[in-house]
Write an enzyme that holds these catalytic residues in place. Sequence first.
Site, PDB file in Angstrom:
ATOM      1  N   ALA A 187       0.463  -0.770   0.050  1.00  0.00           N
ATOM      2  CA  ALA A 187      -0.129   0.384   0.198  1.00  0.00           C
ATOM      3  C   ALA A 187       1.007   0.739   0.065  1.00  0.00           C
ATOM      4  O   ALA A 187       1.167   1.841   1.259  1.00  0.00           O
ATOM      5  CB  ALA A 187      -0.784   0.397   1.501  1.00  0.00           C
ATOM      6  N   HIS A 188       1.213   1.425  -1.525  1.00  0.00           N
ATOM      7  CA  HIS A 188       1.951   3.300  -1.105  1.00  0.00           C
ATOM      8  C   HIS A 188       1.839   4.162  -1.606  1.00  0.00           C
ATOM      9  O   HIS A 188      -0.392   3.865  -1.483  1.00  0.00           O
ATOM     10  CB  HIS A 188       3.028   2.639  -2.600  1.00  0.00           C
ATOM     11  CG  HIS A 188       3.304   1.981  -4.094  1.00  0.00           C
ATOM     12  ND1 HIS A 188       2.014   3.364  -5.032  1.00  0.00           N
ATOM     13  CD2 HIS A 188       2.752   0.843  -4.109  1.00  0.00           C
ATOM     14  CE1 HIS A 188       2.286   2.956  -5.435  1.00  0.00           C
ATOM     15  NE2 HIS A 188       2.152   1.375  -5.493  1.00  0.00           N
ATOM     16  N   ALA A 189       1.937   5.271  -1.838  1.00  0.00           N
ATOM     17  CA  ALA A 189       1.107   6.724  -2.222  1.00  0.00           C
ATOM     18  C   ALA A 189       0.137   6.293  -2.946  1.00  0.00           C
ATOM     19  O   ALA A 189      -0.933   7.188  -2.877  1.00  0.00           O
ATOM     20  CB  ALA A 189       2.355   7.627  -2.453  1.00  0.00           C
TER      21      ALA A 189
END
Length: 87
Positions: free
Chosen positions: A14-16
């Site tokens: 769950a990155h940007a």
Amino acid sequence: MPTRRVTITAAHGAHARPVAELVRLALEHPAPVYLTTPDGSVVDLSSVLSVMELGLAEGDEVVLGTASSPDAESVLDAMAGVLAPRG
């Protein structure tokens, strides 16, 4: 309360970008949407920082939940699709 158990399969977790999409979906939903981690941490998905601080990685299992409403199932499905895209 409707929930979805999701194993994160999105590359890099769950990155940007996925987090921004989760927050967008949460803000469009009339009721708060929450994410619970296996260790019991609960965050409101309307906060980018709260979600980013979790450091969710590929393979982590989370539970998404919101209050019952006519569109609760569809928002949870959309969020699950962000965290575990198919194809």
